[in-house]
Design an enzyme around this catalytic site. Sequence first.
Site, short mmCIF file in Angstrom:
data_model
loop_
_atom_site.label_atom_id
_atom_site.label_comp_id
_atom_site.label_asym_id
_atom_site.label_seq_id
_atom_site.Cartn_x
_atom_site.Cartn_y
_atom_site.Cartn_z
N TRP A 32 0.85 -1.20 0.00
CA TRP A 32 0.00 0.00 0.00
C TRP A 32 0.88 1.25 0.00
O TRP A 32 0.54 2.25 -0.61
CB TRP A 32 -0.90 -0.01 1.25
CG TRP A 32 -1.74 1.22 1.40
CD1 TRP A 32 -3.00 1.42 0.89
CD2 TRP A 32 -1.42 2.42 2.12
NE1 TRP A 32 -3.46 2.67 1.24
CE2 TRP A 32 -2.50 3.31 1.99
CE3 TRP A 32 -0.31 2.84 2.85
CZ2 TRP A 32 -2.52 4.57 2.57
CZ3 TRP A 32 -0.32 4.10 3.41
CH2 TRP A 32 -1.41 4.94 3.27
N HIS A 33 2.04 1.15 0.68
CA HIS A 33 2.89 2.33 0.81
C HIS A 33 3.57 2.72 -0.49
O HIS A 33 3.92 3.88 -0.68
CB HIS A 33 3.95 2.11 1.90
CG HIS A 33 3.38 2.25 3.27
ND1 HIS A 33 2.83 1.19 3.94
CD2 HIS A 33 3.24 3.32 4.09
CE1 HIS A 33 2.40 1.60 5.12
NE2 HIS A 33 2.63 2.89 5.23
N GLY A 34 3.80 1.77 -1.36
CA GLY A 34 4.45 2.15 -2.61
C GLY A 34 4.75 0.98 -3.49
O GLY A 34 4.83 -0.18 -3.03
#
Lengths: 318, 482
Positions: free
Chosen positions: B325-327
């Site tokens: 989700w973060h990257g």
Amino acid sequence: MKKFITTVIVFGIISLITLYTLDYLVSTGLRKSKSDTYNTINKIVDGTLNADIIINGSSKALVQVSPKILDTILNQNSYNLGMDGNEFIPQLLQYELYKKYNPKPKLIIQIVGNDFLQKKEELIGYMRFAPYLKLNGVSAMTEQYKGFSFIDYHLPFYRYSGYFGLIMDGLLSNFGIHRQIDLKYKGYQEKDYIWDNSFDKFKASNPNGIQIKMNNSSKEKFNQYIESLVQDNIHIIMVYPPTYLPSQDLIRNKKEVINFYKAVAKNNNVLFLDYSSNFISNEKKYFYNSQHLNKNGAERFTKLLAEDIKSTDILNKK
Amino acid sequence: MLFNSLDFAIFLPIVFLLYWFAVQKNLTLQNLLIVTASYIFYGWWDWRFLSLILFSTIIDFSVGKALGKTTKINKRKTLLWISIIVNLGFLGFFKYYNFFIENFIEAFTFFGSDIRISSLNIILPVGISFYTFQTLSYTIDIYRGKLEPTKDFIAFTAFVSFFPQLVAGPIERATLLLPQFYVKRKFDYNKAIDGMRQILWGLFKKVVIADNCALLANEVFNNSHDLNASTLFLGALFFTFQIYGDFSGYSDIAIGISRLFGFNLMKNFAFPYFSRDIAEFWRRWHISLSTWFRDYLYIPLGGSRGSLGSKVRNTFIIFIVSGFWHGANWTFVIWGLLNALYFLPLLLTKNNRNNIEIIGFDRSWPSFKEVLSMFLTFFMTVLAWIFFRAESVRHAMSYILGIFSETIIDKPIFSNMMSFYKAIGLLLIFIIIEWFGRRGEYAISEMKWAKTKTLRWVFYIFLILLLLVFAGKSQDFIYFQF
């Protein structure tokens, strides 16, 4: 809601008073500072600089013209106002401040060069003007550049935000404590450096050379500046200092640049000394990079310059 | 528009005054003002992506309405999938398209096939990961029967685009935030003052802690190959505080601003670096995201029920998805994986809910055992953050190997040692304030030591001066890129 707004206003006023007080303490302290950043400008505004000969220019003045040698040969009191990384517009402001607070000099040695009339986006070392933003003309000049933001001009103390070292210098200078002392001799910064490789890198990234863009407004202001010096009966010599010869080949419009200075000199009947083809320019040992002379080169050049000035007898002319 | 910018300093008071003086009598107008302000706030960055937010809003509002009208399971499922596909489709395209294409090509190349698919020059819309999850919570909760669909399009638009938390959270649940748009907000002096205090604390965390640590962390991570172990360790430590100051600072400002407008947002950080184990850390770090994954992914997968195998599988899924989700980078996946590995022993030994209360709740100081467990958890977190910050997995690995070398006892080297000492001093002040404020909503929410208003005000002015004197070179909020 009324209570909230009152609280916010009262807190805002107390905060502002605190910030004004701090701003005052730091600004007055920095105006007394003897540090490298503030020593020269403080002497200018204090009116204690008081020199017969002023050397004006960028780093090309700062590291290349030694007042000690000039004083010895010309028997005068000279001071180097060179400002690292700054082109003509900030130099002009510094001279205007000098003129306002100090007696008229006999002679100005104006060091010119390729980037002298360019207009950069950023004002290098802009914090030197921070304590003087309220002085006439200072903010008019700094506003032309990136550096100080809108809020710096209008919220007290904000312009010092993030400059912990400067804030400490300012506060301590009020008590006569100077964390750093300017070691330059009369503004001259000798560079006892050996040749670095910046020129090779520059050459590799610009194999076809570069075109110098002179800013029209700066050209016009430079003309006006020379005219005003002539009208004020201040002698002026424009000097194009030595630059490492192979680097000159990379300036595609070098002739145009030199011709501009020649034309200004001719129109105003002032002297233009061009050392770009001088023997020093051909000797790598005198430079630490293609644009700046090292200590040895600077001393050699200053002697030459002083002798040339002496031979013109300009200081004895009225 | 950045919270720590002049633009926002002008924007916020204007919206505040209009909200409480011009439209305070009419709920619809109040909500409409929030929508307008939010769209201006977002459009200040790039107005083109407003269309994405508007499109998501329309789709989820319509899906919600349709879900409310039907009880047929198949139709409800189809409607839910429409919402999921549209929202995750946008997120997938803007955030992960290039990642999948590049890895697809690499995989084929590895097996000797040469395929040519061009990657695209895609701009990642700021905050897309945050508002996508927020709107998804709306349709999922309606589908589950936990929430009634709204008929008020303006309230729903305000809920999706609410400017304080639009671009970097906290990721609010529709069940908690949406109903607040149905009732007229009344100005509450104490709530507003508390909001101002939390904004100040958030700014301090961002401008003083995060931005000063960022300078040193960037210097170390950008030159990690040439530095000794002690410097590498300190670089990771500075990043650990940078990301905390940056993200929790943003959350504090967002929560504080919301309180000024009469809203309550969920707590997003609860002193995570004082955690005694990694399970506690994850209950205290980015709470709005962790609980989102818990409620909408972990529990539907079976959570900690079922066989040992399914427990392990669910733990890995939730942490890896959270990392991703973060990257779109393998570094985030490894970061998630590493946290799963940290968490697993606690889960398997049923020790994952040992530390629920904040450390030393009824004492001033922790016990020796607590100090040890706190340091161990912190150290594990620091190591994991290296993957989060590194450019690539290879970079992270060489960085970690560099830390575990004999130069760990050497003197650290920074280009500006003054900045280093300054950052250490500021971190000490920060940790002390956080420690003594750990029982509150945020570190300075209670300030029991300040008995009088004068003392409190002196402390606020002290914080403002610290903000000005030690402001680091302005950096973007890290979580904007997510």
